[in-house]
Write a protein that holds these residues in place. Structure first.
Motif, PDB file in Angstrom:
ATOM      1  N   ARG A  93       0.836  -1.212   0.000  1.00 59.89           N
ATOM      2  CA  ARG A  93       0.000   0.000   0.000  1.00 59.89           C
ATOM      3  C   ARG A  93       0.867   1.257   0.000  1.00 59.89           C
ATOM      4  O   ARG A  93       0.611   2.201  -0.740  1.00 59.89           O
ATOM      5  N   LEU A  94       1.873   1.275   0.875  1.00 60.20           N
ATOM      6  CA  LEU A  94       2.736   2.453   0.962  1.00 60.20           C
ATOM      7  C   LEU A  94       3.536   2.644  -0.316  1.00 60.20           C
ATOM      8  O   LEU A  94       3.766   3.769  -0.749  1.00 60.20           O
ATOM      9  N   GLU A  96       2.586   1.647  -3.424  1.00 60.43           N
ATOM     10  CA  GLU A  96       1.682   2.034  -4.502  1.00 60.43           C
ATOM     11  C   GLU A  96       1.092   3.430  -4.320  1.00 60.43           C
ATOM     12  O   GLU A  96       0.978   4.191  -5.273  1.00 60.43           O
ATOM     13  N   ARG A  97       0.713   3.769  -3.108  1.00 57.52           N
ATOM     14  CA  ARG A  97      -0.052   4.996  -2.889  1.00 57.52           C
ATOM     15  C   ARG A  97       0.773   6.188  -2.421  1.00 57.52           C
ATOM     16  O   ARG A  97       0.333   7.322  -2.549  1.00 57.52           O
ATOM     17  N   VAL A  98       1.957   5.934  -1.853  1.00 57.47           N
ATOM     18  CA  VAL A  98       2.774   7.036  -1.346  1.00 57.47           C
ATOM     19  C   VAL A  98       4.187   6.994  -1.932  1.00 57.47           C
ATOM     20  O   VAL A  98       5.025   7.815  -1.603  1.00 57.47           O
ATOM     21  N   ALA A  99       4.455   6.028  -2.802  1.00 59.24           N
ATOM     22  CA  ALA A  99       5.756   5.880  -3.473  1.00 59.24           C
ATOM     23  C   ALA A  99       6.913   5.684  -2.494  1.00 59.24           C
ATOM     24  O   ALA A  99       7.991   6.229  -2.670  1.00 59.24           O
ATOM     25  N   ILE A 100       6.677   4.857  -1.477  1.00 63.09           N
ATOM     26  CA  ILE A 100       7.735   4.489  -0.532  1.00 63.09           C
ATOM     27  C   ILE A 100       8.224   3.102  -0.918  1.00 63.09           C
ATOM     28  O   ILE A 100       7.424   2.201  -1.175  1.00 63.09           O
ATOM     29  N   ARG A 101       9.521   2.945  -0.968  1.00 60.51           N
ATOM     30  CA  ARG A 101      10.095   1.637  -1.306  1.00 60.51           C
ATOM     31  C   ARG A 101       9.690   0.617  -0.244  1.00 60.51           C
ATOM     32  O   ARG A 101       9.736   0.919   0.959  1.00 60.51           O
TER      33      ARG A 101
END
Length: 135
Positions: A93-94, A96-101
């Motif tokens: 989720r992180l 896809e939605r916040v662009a965190i590796r």
């Protein structure tokens, strides 16, 4: 009844990204641990570089300064399978939605019991006749 603490290196995330991180953590808790949506308590801490240390390669995972330390204190009782699904879902989720590796999503769950909580007024709301059995 989870209490979430998120630590990150100062300057890595803006207010909109932090809001997205918060939202995705809460959604994963609701979905995987059946937490009520209104059971929402989170604190974010931005740390100076001199206060933020980590291994960039422990367990052969390549971490960056975008690392998030996510500590979630919650009632015990979740299965190993639930926890594993939670970890993978939250990282996805992180990403896809916040662009965190996904490599930068570090999570620690801390299990507690009902008597370990008060939500205010100096009362242990989760024990006794008025609070028995809540999650």
């Amino acid at each position: 009844m989870p209490f979430v603490r998120v630590s990150y290196k100062e300057g890595q995330y803006d207010a909109l990204q932090l809001e997205g991180i918060s939202s995705e953590i809460q959604r994963a808790l609701v979905e995987h641990f059946n937490v009520p949506e209104e059971d929402f308590f989170q604190v974010f801490h931005g740390h100076k570089a001199s206060e933020f240390y980590y291994s960039p390669s422990y367990m052969d995972i390549k971490r960056t300064d975008g690392l998030l330390f996510i500590q979630i204190t919650l009632k015990s009782g979740r299965s190993t399978a639930q926890k594993k699904h939670f970890y993978s879902s939250l990282a996805e989720r992180l990403s896809e939605r916040v662009a965190i590796r996904t490599e930068d999503v570090f999570v620690v769950l801390v299990d507690t019991e009902f008597e370990d909580w008060t939500f205010g007024n100096g009362i242990a709301q989760m024990i006794g006749p008025e609070g028995a059995g809540r999650r």
